[in-house]
Design an enzyme around this catalytic site. Structure first.
Site, mmCIF file in Angstrom:
data_model
loop_
_atom_site.group_PDB
_atom_site.id
_atom_site.type_symbol
_atom_site.label_atom_id
_atom_site.label_comp_id
_atom_site.label_asym_id
_atom_site.label_seq_id
_atom_site.Cartn_x
_atom_site.Cartn_y
_atom_site.Cartn_z
ATOM 1 N N HIS A 50 -0.550 -6.210 -6.180
ATOM 2 C CA HIS A 50 0.538 -5.449 -5.191
ATOM 3 C C HIS A 50 0.393 -7.143 -3.972
ATOM 4 O O HIS A 50 -0.902 -8.170 -4.251
ATOM 5 C CB HIS A 50 -0.101 -4.195 -4.837
ATOM 6 C CG HIS A 50 0.707 -4.150 -4.071
ATOM 7 N ND1 HIS A 50 1.061 -4.175 -2.206
ATOM 8 C CD2 HIS A 50 2.416 -3.339 -3.678
ATOM 9 C CE1 HIS A 50 2.183 -3.865 -1.750
ATOM 10 N NE2 HIS A 50 2.877 -3.610 -2.391
ATOM 11 N N LYS A 54 0.294 7.526 0.934
ATOM 12 C CA LYS A 54 0.238 8.430 -0.559
ATOM 13 C C LYS A 54 0.132 9.427 -0.993
ATOM 14 O O LYS A 54 -0.150 9.432 -2.369
ATOM 15 C CB LYS A 54 0.002 6.317 -1.441
ATOM 16 C CG LYS A 54 1.168 5.736 -0.968
ATOM 17 C CD LYS A 54 0.674 4.155 -2.469
ATOM 18 C CE LYS A 54 1.231 2.970 -1.280
ATOM 19 N NZ LYS A 54 2.567 3.110 -2.061
ATOM 20 N N ASP A 97 -8.714 -2.671 -4.731
ATOM 21 C CA ASP A 97 -7.164 -1.592 -3.648
ATOM 22 C C ASP A 97 -7.308 -0.689 -4.409
ATOM 23 O O ASP A 97 -6.472 -0.323 -6.213
ATOM 24 C CB ASP A 97 -5.777 -2.454 -4.118
ATOM 25 C CG ASP A 97 -4.655 -1.986 -4.215
ATOM 26 O OD1 ASP A 97 -4.976 -1.322 -3.583
ATOM 27 O OD2 ASP A 97 -3.759 -2.807 -3.782
ATOM 28 N N CYS A 108 7.281 -5.175 -4.757
ATOM 29 C CA CYS A 108 6.127 -5.865 -4.124
ATOM 30 C C CYS A 108 4.552 -6.682 -4.639
ATOM 31 O O CYS A 108 4.165 -6.580 -4.685
ATOM 32 C CB CYS A 108 4.526 -5.647 -3.054
ATOM 33 S SG CYS A 108 5.843 -4.877 -1.700
ATOM 34 N N GLN A 143 -2.918 3.356 -5.554
ATOM 35 C CA GLN A 143 -2.163 3.943 -5.822
ATOM 36 C C GLN A 143 -3.660 4.473 -7.161
ATOM 37 O O GLN A 143 -2.929 6.214 -7.870
ATOM 38 C CB GLN A 143 -1.621 3.473 -7.687
ATOM 39 C CG GLN A 143 -0.354 2.119 -5.985
ATOM 40 C CD GLN A 143 0.946 3.742 -6.023
ATOM 41 O OE1 GLN A 143 0.484 4.668 -7.123
ATOM 42 N NE2 GLN A 143 1.813 2.949 -5.491
HETATM 43 N N1 PMP Z 1 -1.144 -1.579 -3.018
HETATM 44 C C1 PMP Z 1 -0.824 -1.130 -3.862
HETATM 45 C C2 PMP Z 1 -1.204 -1.337 -5.838
HETATM 46 C C3 PMP Z 1 0.648 -0.022 -3.565
HETATM 47 O O1 PMP Z 1 1.112 0.359 -4.482
HETATM 48 C C4 PMP Z 1 0.493 -0.841 -2.036
HETATM 49 C C5 PMP Z 1 1.326 -0.028 -1.642
HETATM 50 N N2 PMP Z 1 3.386 -0.055 -2.436
HETATM 51 C C6 PMP Z 1 -0.358 -1.168 -1.019
HETATM 52 C C7 PMP Z 1 -1.376 -1.475 -2.241
HETATM 53 C C8 PMP Z 1 0.388 -1.098 -0.007
HETATM 54 O O2 PMP Z 1 -0.021 -0.293 0.630
HETATM 55 P P1 PMP Z 1 -0.202 0.277 2.080
HETATM 56 O O3 PMP Z 1 2.179 -0.101 1.794
HETATM 57 O O4 PMP Z 1 0.518 1.338 2.081
HETATM 58 O O5 PMP Z 1 0.196 -0.596 3.441
#
Ligand code: PMP
Length: 408
Positions: free
Chosen positions: A121, A224, A198, A362, A201
């Site tokens: 991401h 999430k 990270d 993203c 998920q």
């Molecule tokens: N890493 C991953 C794998 C994600 O899916 C997300 C959220 N889409 C993020 C990072 C970023 O999370 P946040 O927007 O809550 O900071």
């Protein structure tokens, strides 16, 4: 796990959208919150709110207890060895930026390496690009195999004695696969690098044990996993956190302040300058209570079962392309249907009350690797059912007919 009982606990799910009962298949972007989380935050706001760590009055103590109580729940949930290893942040993005901006900037120099993967991401990619640019380090990528997974052989080939940081997502938000973090961490450590995970998920969908993974840093977001927005955390091994410089300065993070210089408290305080998001932390604590009551192993089994069911049902649709490995999906399926743009797809299914995600998620480098500019994604959580997926399949068949007809 009784999904119909669980659904009753989520008020938002019981509404019509565009004249149809809502089917929410976008928990990968943000999950919904159960009534217990909403009530915990409301109770805090109505009875306990004050600033934390400051006043000696009763409300000040209650607020501090609520905030620090939430930290203790996070520590237990991740099996950290102490609460001092949990830094509250705005979410995964802020947590990863903290590791990059503080730890990585101080240890990386010309010729050093940061190792990530092309499936990351942007939150686990751009911060490392920035560190590489600022320090002269090289950003290296573990290549993806045909199905999008990574092999430990390739990890061995990519990580060297010049590697300072390895940062990998536990679960991919596009491919739905789970990376072998424990094994990657062992390789990183053999070369003297730290392992950053990270966990955006993974944390909502499986039992996470940071000590068993032996990762050095682990980032996740509350929103999430049935918690509110604006809160998440960074787990970091205590000896690393206490040797890192803060990247934000101000109240509550200091030990001693003089006119020209100051010293910092130990972690986590040194990374929590200013008034924190207290009500959100309370909500996150309530979300953890809720998830633990249902059981993370039950949730994991449910989400995997739904992902498999979705994969099988969606494969029946002519013209569908499903991305990622065939097995072991964690709660999501990413796909495209014929030449219909995912935004059009998502708009048509929304008109039938179904919420899915469309776009690059993203993950622009991963989209390029897949050879597409965007995809659709259905993601599942503990309140979803097989009927939700059946509704999606019918809506996709309707969409296909609609666009096929338009082309005739
Ligand atoms: N890493 C991953 C794998 C994600 O899916 C997300 C959220 N889409 C993020 C990072 C970023 O999370 P946040 O927007 O809550 O900071």
């Amino acid at each position: 796990m009784n999904t119909s009982e669980i659904r009753k606990l989520f008020p938002i799910l019981h509404q019509e959208v565009n004249g149809h009962p809502l089917v929410y298949l976008d928990s990968g972007a943000s999950s919904q919150r159960p009534i217990s989380v909403i009530e915990a935050m409301k109770h805090y706001e109505e009875f306990d709110h004050s600033n934390v760590h400051r006043g000696v009055h009763t409300l000040g103590s209650r607020a501090t207890e609520a905030y620090e109580g939430a930290r203790a729940k996070v520590a237990r949930f991740l099996n950290a060895s102490s609460e001092e290893e949990i830094v509250f942040t705005r979410g995964t993005t802020t947590a990863l930026n903290l590791v990059a901006g503080s730890y990585a900037r101080s240890v990386c120099g010309e010729g050093d390496e940061i190792v990530i993967t092309p499936m990351e991401h942007h939150a686990n990619l751009i911060p490392w690009q920035q560190v590489a640019k600022a320090t002269g380090a090289t950003l290296k990528y573990i290549p993806l195999q045909e199905d999008g997974s990574i092999s430990l052989d390739d990890v061995e080939k990519t990580v060297t004695d010049r590697t300072k940081v390895v940062s990998v997502t536990y679960v991919s938000n596009v491919l739905g696969l789970t990376n072998p973090i424990r094994e990657i961490a062992a390789i990183a450590h053999r070369h003297g690098a730290v392992m950053v995970v990270d966990g955006a998920q993974s944390t909502p969908h499986m039992k996470v044990d940071v000590q068993e993974l032996d990762c050095d840093f682990y980032a996740f977001s509350g929103h999430k996993m049935c918690g509110p927005t604006g809160i998440g955390a960074l787990y970091g091994k205590k000896k690393l956190l206490n040797n890192m410089e803060p990247i934000e300065f101000g109240g509550e993070m200091i030990d001693f302040v003089d006119l020209q210089d100051s010293t910092w408290k130990d972690a986590p305080s040194r990374f929590e300058a200013g008034t924190p998001m207290i009500a959100s932390a309370v909500g996150l604590g309530a979300a953890i209570d809720f998830l633990e009551q249902i059981g993370m192993d039950n949730i994991a089994a449910h989400d995997r079962k739904l992902a498999l069911y979705a994969q099988n049902r969606l494969s029946e649709i002519e013209g569908i392309t499903i991305y990622g490995p065939k097995e072991n999906r964690t709660g999501l399926v990413t796909f495209n249907l014929d030449d219909v743009h995912p935004h059009d797809l998502s708009t048509v299914v929304d008109s039938l009350g179904i919420a899915i995600r469309a776009g690059h998620h993203c993950c622009q480098p991963l989209m390029r690797w897949l050879g597409v500019s965007s995809t659709a994604r259905a993601s599942f959580y503990l309140y979803n059912t097989e009927e939700d997926i059946d509704r999606l399949v019918s809506a996709l068949l309707h969409t296909k007919e609609y666009f096929d007809h338009g082309l005739r």
